[in-house]
Design an enzyme around this catalytic site. Structure first.
Site, short mmCIF file in Angstrom:
data_model
loop_
_atom_site.label_atom_id
_atom_site.label_comp_id
_atom_site.label_asym_id
_atom_site.label_seq_id
_atom_site.Cartn_x
_atom_site.Cartn_y
_atom_site.Cartn_z
N LYS A 153 -21.99 5.67 4.18
CA LYS A 153 -22.16 6.96 4.84
C LYS A 153 -23.44 7.65 4.37
CE LYS A 153 -17.19 7.68 5.43
NZ LYS A 153 -16.01 8.49 5.05
N CYS A 157 -19.10 10.64 0.74
CA CYS A 157 -17.81 10.52 0.05
C CYS A 157 -16.80 9.81 0.95
CB CYS A 157 -17.24 11.89 -0.31
SG CYS A 157 -18.24 12.87 -1.45
N ASP A 158 -15.81 9.21 0.31
CA ASP A 158 -14.67 8.66 1.04
C ASP A 158 -13.47 8.64 0.11
OD1 ASP A 158 -14.01 7.14 3.71
OD2 ASP A 158 -12.95 6.09 2.10
N SER A 159 -12.27 8.86 0.68
CA SER A 159 -11.05 8.94 -0.12
C SER A 159 -9.97 8.02 0.42
CB SER A 159 -10.51 10.38 -0.16
OG SER A 159 -11.43 11.26 -0.76
N GLY A 194 -14.66 7.99 -3.58
CA GLY A 194 -15.98 7.45 -3.88
C GLY A 194 -17.07 8.46 -3.58
#
Length: 231
Positions: free
Chosen positions: A60, A97-99, A134
């Site tokens: 991203k 970010c990623d969750s 992340g």
């Protein structure tokens, strides 16, 4: 003064940054998350959740950074960008970010529908999971602004204990629709807060962006948190 570009459409991440005194520009990435994970698995083998969120955060951030470097920001109605004008990258650092929520070694994402959300909560209640988020930074600043050209990231992992709520509470929470739009089908900073008994780790990481980890990563780029510029 450096400023952030947030490569995420998450209102919770934006609100978290604003509450800490930083108002980033927002440009939503257009990456195909499933394809990114498949490609990463082909290259590196099966990813654990902490690595998977980092791979997605990197994709991203780098996709948005590439668009900015090319001075192409599509602002049409169907664009992935929320920014009205082309951004001068001379002082910009992009953060992606990623969750994902991990329960007993299995990753659970956003539920597809209300029935899935209800079943998810019936399996989670009275138990615990690990929320992985992340973070990836891309330094686009030029030399005169102290740019390093650096790109780096890390993952915040927080253990979450869920309350042993009954079926009526689950039905009422799912009826709000909130669980349908968030990783793991819960929030800690919204309507789901009363159903979280405790956590071990960073509260902000559960919301979607760890401020202490972001501060640490910015420090590795030579950027003290106190100097971040807001528009």
């Amino acid at each position: 003064m450096p400023r952030l570009v947030l490569a995420s459409q998450s209102p919770a991440r934006l609100a978290t940054l604003k509450s800490a005194g930083v108002t980033p520009d927002v440009i939503v990435s257009g990456v195909d998350e499933d394809k990114v994970l498949v490609d990463a698995a082909d290259r590196f083998g099966e990813l654990d959740p902490a690595d998977a969120v980092l791979v997605l955060a990197q994709a991203k951030a780098e996709e948005v950074a590439a668009r900015l470097e090319g001075a192409v920001v599509d602002t049409s109605d169907d664009a992935a960008s929320d920014t009205a004008d082309v951004i001068d990258t001379a002082d910009v650092i992009v953060v992606g970010c990623d969750s994902m929520l991990e329960i007993d070694g299995t990753v659970v994402g956003k539920p597809a529908d209300a029935a899935t959300a209800r079943e998810r909560w019936r399996s989670m209640r009275g138990s615990k999971g690990v929320l992985h988020t992340g973070h990836w930074l891309v330094d686009l600043r030029d030399d005169s602004s102290g740019g390093t050209g650096g790109t780096l990231g890390s993952t915040s992992s927080t253990t979450v204990w869920f309350a042993d709520i009954d079926d009526d509470e689950i039905d009422a929470y799912v009826a709000t629709d909130e669980p349908l739009y968030v990783a793991g089908a819960f929030t800690i900073d919204g309507l789901g807060g009363p159903y979280i008994e405790r956590i071990e780790g960073d509260h902000h990481g559960v919301v979607g962006i760890s401020l202490p980890l972001l501060r640490e990563l910015l420090g590795e780029l030579g950027v003290p948190w106190r100097v971040l510029r807001t528009p």
